[in-house]
Every structure is written in structure tokens, then in C-alpha cells.
Design a protein around this motif. Structure first.
Motif, PDB file in Angstrom:
ATOM      1  N   THR A  13       0.757  -1.126   0.037  1.00  0.00           N
ATOM      2  CA  THR A  13       0.143   0.219  -0.001  1.00  0.00           C
ATOM      3  C   THR A  13       0.891   1.235  -0.058  1.00  0.00           C
ATOM      4  O   THR A  13       1.970   1.284   0.739  1.00  0.00           O
ATOM      5  N   GLU A  14       0.584   2.170  -0.642  1.00  0.00           N
ATOM      6  CA  GLU A  14       1.365   3.471  -0.807  1.00  0.00           C
ATOM      7  C   GLU A  14       1.078   4.417   0.291  1.00  0.00           C
ATOM      8  O   GLU A  14       1.667   5.250   0.486  1.00  0.00           O
ATOM      9  N   GLN A  15      -0.350   4.222   0.836  1.00  0.00           N
ATOM     10  CA  GLN A  15      -0.868   5.107   1.970  1.00  0.00           C
ATOM     11  C   GLN A  15      -1.190   4.398   3.207  1.00  0.00           C
ATOM     12  O   GLN A  15      -1.980   3.573   3.217  1.00  0.00           O
ATOM     13  N   LEU A  16      -0.777   5.112   4.410  1.00  0.00           N
ATOM     14  CA  LEU A  16      -1.150   4.515   5.466  1.00  0.00           C
ATOM     15  C   LEU A  16      -1.940   5.560   6.180  1.00  0.00           C
ATOM     16  O   LEU A  16      -1.900   6.733   5.841  1.00  0.00           O
ATOM     17  N   TYR A  17      -2.871   4.774   7.152  1.00  0.00           N
ATOM     18  CA  TYR A  17      -3.941   5.809   7.840  1.00  0.00           C
ATOM     19  C   TYR A  17      -3.988   5.340   9.136  1.00  0.00           C
ATOM     20  O   TYR A  17      -4.007   4.275   9.499  1.00  0.00           O
ATOM     21  N   GLY A  18      -3.935   6.484   9.834  1.00  0.00           N
ATOM     22  CA  GLY A  18      -4.164   6.236  11.485  1.00  0.00           C
ATOM     23  C   GLY A  18      -5.664   6.259  11.767  1.00  0.00           C
ATOM     24  O   GLY A  18      -6.487   6.644  10.882  1.00  0.00           O
ATOM     25  N   TYR A  19      -5.612   5.736  13.168  1.00  0.00           N
ATOM     26  CA  TYR A  19      -7.184   5.957  13.577  1.00  0.00           C
ATOM     27  C   TYR A  19      -7.463   7.358  13.967  1.00  0.00           C
ATOM     28  O   TYR A  19      -6.523   8.178  14.114  1.00  0.00           O
ATOM     29  N   ALA A  20      -8.695   7.901  14.213  1.00  0.00           N
ATOM     30  CA  ALA A  20      -9.169   8.950  14.445  1.00  0.00           C
ATOM     31  C   ALA A  20      -8.591   9.562  15.785  1.00  0.00           C
ATOM     32  O   ALA A  20      -8.581   8.791  16.767  1.00  0.00           O
ATOM     33  N   GLU A  21      -8.038  10.754  15.782  1.00  0.00           N
ATOM     34  CA  GLU A  21      -7.478  11.422  17.099  1.00  0.00           C
ATOM     35  C   GLU A  21      -8.575  11.276  18.215  1.00  0.00           C
ATOM     36  O   GLU A  21      -8.133  10.816  19.217  1.00  0.00           O
ATOM     37  N   GLU A  22      -9.752  11.532  17.980  1.00  0.00           N
ATOM     38  CA  GLU A  22     -10.866  11.296  19.140  1.00  0.00           C
ATOM     39  C   GLU A  22     -10.819  10.136  19.491  1.00  0.00           C
ATOM     40  O   GLU A  22     -10.812   9.875  20.674  1.00  0.00           O
ATOM     41  N   ASP A  23     -10.819   9.222  18.826  1.00  0.00           N
ATOM     42  CA  ASP A  23     -10.880   7.575  19.348  1.00  0.00           C
ATOM     43  C   ASP A  23      -9.666   7.303  20.050  1.00  0.00           C
ATOM     44  O   ASP A  23      -9.529   6.606  21.314  1.00  0.00           O
ATOM     45  N   ILE A  24      -8.438   7.704  19.840  1.00  0.00           N
ATOM     46  CA  ILE A  24      -7.068   7.479  20.422  1.00  0.00           C
ATOM     47  C   ILE A  24      -7.287   8.202  21.790  1.00  0.00           C
ATOM     48  O   ILE A  24      -6.827   7.637  22.839  1.00  0.00           O
ATOM     49  N   THR A  25      -7.713   9.489  21.669  1.00  0.00           N
ATOM     50  CA  THR A  25      -7.897  10.356  23.063  1.00  0.00           C
ATOM     51  C   THR A  25      -8.650   9.641  23.818  1.00  0.00           C
ATOM     52  O   THR A  25      -8.759   9.685  25.142  1.00  0.00           O
ATOM     53  N   LYS A  26      -9.992   9.054  23.521  1.00  0.00           N
ATOM     54  CA  LYS A  26     -10.911   8.552  24.462  1.00  0.00           C
ATOM     55  C   LYS A  26     -10.276   7.053  24.981  1.00  0.00           C
ATOM     56  O   LYS A  26     -10.464   6.881  26.108  1.00  0.00           O
ATOM     57  N   ALA A  27      -9.483   6.553  24.297  1.00  0.00           N
ATOM     58  CA  ALA A  27      -8.721   5.500  24.980  1.00  0.00           C
ATOM     59  C   ALA A  27      -7.963   5.714  26.003  1.00  0.00           C
ATOM     60  O   ALA A  27      -7.408   5.156  26.924  1.00  0.00           O
ATOM     61  N   LYS A  28      -6.923   6.952  25.619  1.00  0.00           N
ATOM     62  CA  LYS A  28      -6.086   7.405  26.589  1.00  0.00           C
ATOM     63  C   LYS A  28      -6.895   7.849  27.790  1.00  0.00           C
ATOM     64  O   LYS A  28      -6.539   7.641  29.045  1.00  0.00           O
ATOM     65  N   VAL A  29      -7.911   8.349  27.795  1.00  0.00           N
ATOM     66  CA  VAL A  29      -8.799   8.958  29.066  1.00  0.00           C
ATOM     67  C   VAL A  29      -9.198   7.821  29.704  1.00  0.00           C
ATOM     68  O   VAL A  29      -9.128   7.523  30.938  1.00  0.00           O
ATOM     69  N   LEU A  30      -9.808   6.581  29.009  1.00  0.00           N
ATOM     70  CA  LEU A  30      -9.990   5.394  29.617  1.00  0.00           C
ATOM     71  C   LEU A  30      -9.013   4.644  30.392  1.00  0.00           C
ATOM     72  O   LEU A  30      -9.365   4.280  31.477  1.00  0.00           O
ATOM     73  N   PHE A  31      -7.750   4.552  29.881  1.00  0.00           N
ATOM     74  CA  PHE A  31      -6.737   3.884  30.730  1.00  0.00           C
ATOM     75  C   PHE A  31      -5.940   4.613  31.420  1.00  0.00           C
ATOM     76  O   PHE A  31      -4.878   4.322  32.081  1.00  0.00           O
ATOM     77  N   GLY A  32      -5.876   6.032  31.189  1.00  0.00           N
ATOM     78  CA  GLY A  32      -5.080   6.846  31.988  1.00  0.00           C
ATOM     79  C   GLY A  32      -3.819   7.423  31.255  1.00  0.00           C
ATOM     80  O   GLY A  32      -3.264   8.447  31.499  1.00  0.00           O
ATOM     81  N   ALA A  33      -3.363   6.570  30.390  1.00  0.00           N
ATOM     82  CA  ALA A  33      -2.016   6.548  29.564  1.00  0.00           C
ATOM     83  C   ALA A  33      -1.811   5.923  28.516  1.00  0.00           C
ATOM     84  O   ALA A  33      -2.562   4.796  28.848  1.00  0.00           O
ATOM     85  N   LEU A  34      -1.220   5.954  27.564  1.00  0.00           N
ATOM     86  CA  LEU A  34      -0.890   5.154  26.415  1.00  0.00           C
ATOM     87  C   LEU A  34       0.821   5.064  26.216  1.00  0.00           C
ATOM     88  O   LEU A  34       1.267   6.095  26.226  1.00  0.00           O
ATOM     89  N   PRO A  35       1.259   3.876  25.928  1.00  0.00           N
ATOM     90  CA  PRO A  35       2.671   4.089  25.690  1.00  0.00           C
ATOM     91  C   PRO A  35       2.985   4.837  24.392  1.00  0.00           C
ATOM     92  O   PRO A  35       2.191   4.864  23.598  1.00  0.00           O
ATOM     93  N   LYS A  36       3.804   5.703  24.456  1.00  0.00           N
ATOM     94  CA  LYS A  36       4.168   6.470  23.172  1.00  0.00           C
ATOM     95  C   LYS A  36       4.159   5.657  21.899  1.00  0.00           C
ATOM     96  O   LYS A  36       3.976   5.998  20.682  1.00  0.00           O
ATOM     97  N   ALA A  37       4.999   4.352  21.925  1.00  0.00           N
ATOM     98  CA  ALA A  37       5.080   3.576  20.827  1.00  0.00           C
ATOM     99  C   ALA A  37       3.864   2.927  20.127  1.00  0.00           C
ATOM    100  O   ALA A  37       3.697   3.168  18.923  1.00  0.00           O
ATOM    101  N   LEU A  38       3.004   2.775  21.035  1.00  0.00           N
ATOM    102  CA  LEU A  38       1.386   2.352  20.629  1.00  0.00           C
ATOM    103  C   LEU A  38       0.845   3.554  20.169  1.00  0.00           C
ATOM    104  O   LEU A  38       0.073   3.516  19.024  1.00  0.00           O
ATOM    105  N   GLU A  39       0.650   4.803  20.924  1.00  0.00           N
ATOM    106  CA  GLU A  39      -0.001   5.903  20.335  1.00  0.00           C
ATOM    107  C   GLU A  39       0.419   6.273  19.110  1.00  0.00           C
ATOM    108  O   GLU A  39      -0.293   6.679  18.321  1.00  0.00           O
ATOM    109  N   GLU A  40       1.756   6.494  18.769  1.00  0.00           N
ATOM    110  CA  GLU A  40       2.470   6.711  17.405  1.00  0.00           C
ATOM    111  C   GLU A  40       1.806   5.760  16.317  1.00  0.00           C
ATOM    112  O   GLU A  40       1.403   6.038  15.167  1.00  0.00           O
TER     113      GLU A  40
END
Length: 218
Positions: A13-40
Motif C-alpha cells: 500500500t502506498e498510503q497509511l492511515y491512522g485511527y481518528a484522534e478522537e478515538d485515541i484520546t478516548k482510549a487514553k482517557v479510559l486507561f489514564g495513559a498510553l505508551p508512546k510507541a502504541l500511540e504513534e
């Protein structure tokens, strides 16, 4: 290693796509923190369609809002085996670390280290899952491998620095000379091998090494 380039070539594939920032933020709030490597990974590539056409199910940040069993685990689950018999995840107590180890379980009770870091786990798991999505694979997908045949592979292909331990009770090592093909040797007491490539050209090149190696499972 250019991790994102590896993903592009493995998954053709020539193009990569991330998850929506809103969903990542919700997961971060839910768990309190996310490892930098996973968030990236989630923000840069996790939502790419081709990554979700392999054998097993990658858990995305939106899944934690929708599936209660993911919230109730002591681990942040990253990958769920296609029949649900094996999971890999990060211990929730480690979520404040930048690149913590990843653990694996077959029963949601007993966990063992699958990879020393999230980065290593992502490299190995993505390499393993890519083979199921490759356009070019061996006719007999899984082959038995002898120790002598393994030595041939080791002499002609580069062994990758990442490994995967305990996934469906197998230890996996990875071999390739470029990003667009992969050979996975699986040690379950006996040796098994699966391999493939993203293009016909890459597959023909790989078969210069793999031709005649391995025996079909009966």
C-alpha cells in the motif's frame, strides 16, 4: 529500520492511515495513559485497511468503547487470535512507559512475555500477519522444516532482530532480504515455516531460496 516503509511494502500500500484522534484520546482517557510507541502506531498506521485483512484481529482504540471484555482485562489487548484462543497485550500498570513489554495468554489467566517492547511486538506481529494477506504464498501454506533446511534459510536470508514468543504457543523468528517478502519459522517443538511476498517479482526472488525447502503437512 523505517517501520512505516516496512508496513507499506509488506502490505503493498502506498498510503497509511491512522485511527481518528478522537478515538485515541478516548482510549487514553479510559486507561489514564498510553505508551508512546502504541500511540504513534495508532495515529500513523493502525487504521490502514490492509492491516486488517490478515489472520487475526487487531484491536483499535474504538474497540475499547464498544467491547466490555477489553475494559475488564488487566491488559490493554493489542491482538486477538481469529478464534479468540490467544491474546497479546500490555499490562495496564505499564501503560505510562514509552515502550513496555507485551505479554501473551491462552486463557486470560496465565501471561508470559511475547516481546520485550511494543515496538518489537508490532514489527513481529505485522510481519507474521502480512503473510496471510500476501498475494503470493506457497501452495501448501504451512510446511514442516528440518534443522538442515533452517540452516539454508539462515545462510541466505537476513534474520530480523524482532521475535514473537508464545503466540498460539509457538516461538517465531523472521527472515527476509527486503521489506516486500517474509519467511516465518515457527518453533512448536517441531519446526514449521510459512512464507510469501507482496508481488510476483518478490516471490520469484524469494523462491530462489525457498524452492524445495519444507514438507507439506499431512
Amino acid at each position: 529500520m523505517n517501520f512505516l516503509e516496512m508496513i507499506k511494502q509488506l502490505y503493498n500500500t502506498e498510503q497509511l492511515y491512522g485511527y481518528a484522534e478522537e478515538d485515541i484520546t478516548k482510549a487514553k482517557v479510559l486507561f489514564g495513559a498510553l505508551p508512546k510507541a502504541l500511540e504513534e502506531f495508532w495515529s500513523q498506521a493502525g487504521g490502514t485497511k490492509q492491516l486488517h485483512q490478515g489472520q487475526d484481529h487487531w484491536i483499535g482504540p474504538q474497540d475499547f468503547q464498544e467491547q466490555a471484555w477489553l475494559q475488564n482485562s488487566d491488559y490493554l489487548i493489542l491482538l486477538n487470535e481469529n478464534q479468540g484462543c490467544c491474546q497479546a497485550g500490555i499490562l495496564k500498570a505499564d501503560l505510562t512507559k514509552n515502550d513496555p513489554p507485551v505479554y501473551v495468554t491462552m486463557d486470560q489467566k496465565n501471561w508470559s512475555v511475547c516481546a520485550c517492547t511494543v515496538t518489537e511486538f508490532l514489527q513481529a506481529a505485522l510481519a507474521y500477519e502480512a503473510i496471510f494477506a500476501f498475494a503470493y504464498q506457497a501452495d501448501d501454506f504451512v510446511l514442516w522444516l528440518t534443522e538442515d533446511e533452517l540452516k539454508v534459510i539462515q545462510s541466505k536470508l537476513e534474520r530480523k532482530s524482532y521475535e514473537l514468543h508464545g503466540w498460539i504457543e509457538m516461538d517465531m523468528s523472521f527472515y527476509s532480504n527486503a521489506y516486500d517478502h517474509m519467511v516465518v519459522v515457527m518453533d512448536c517443538g517441531d519446526l514449521e515455516v510459512i512464507y510469501g511476498a507482496a508481488s510476483e517479482k518478490a516471490y520469484k526472488k524469494l523462491m530462489e531460496v525457498m524452492e524445495g525447502l519444507g514438507e507439506a503437512e499431512s
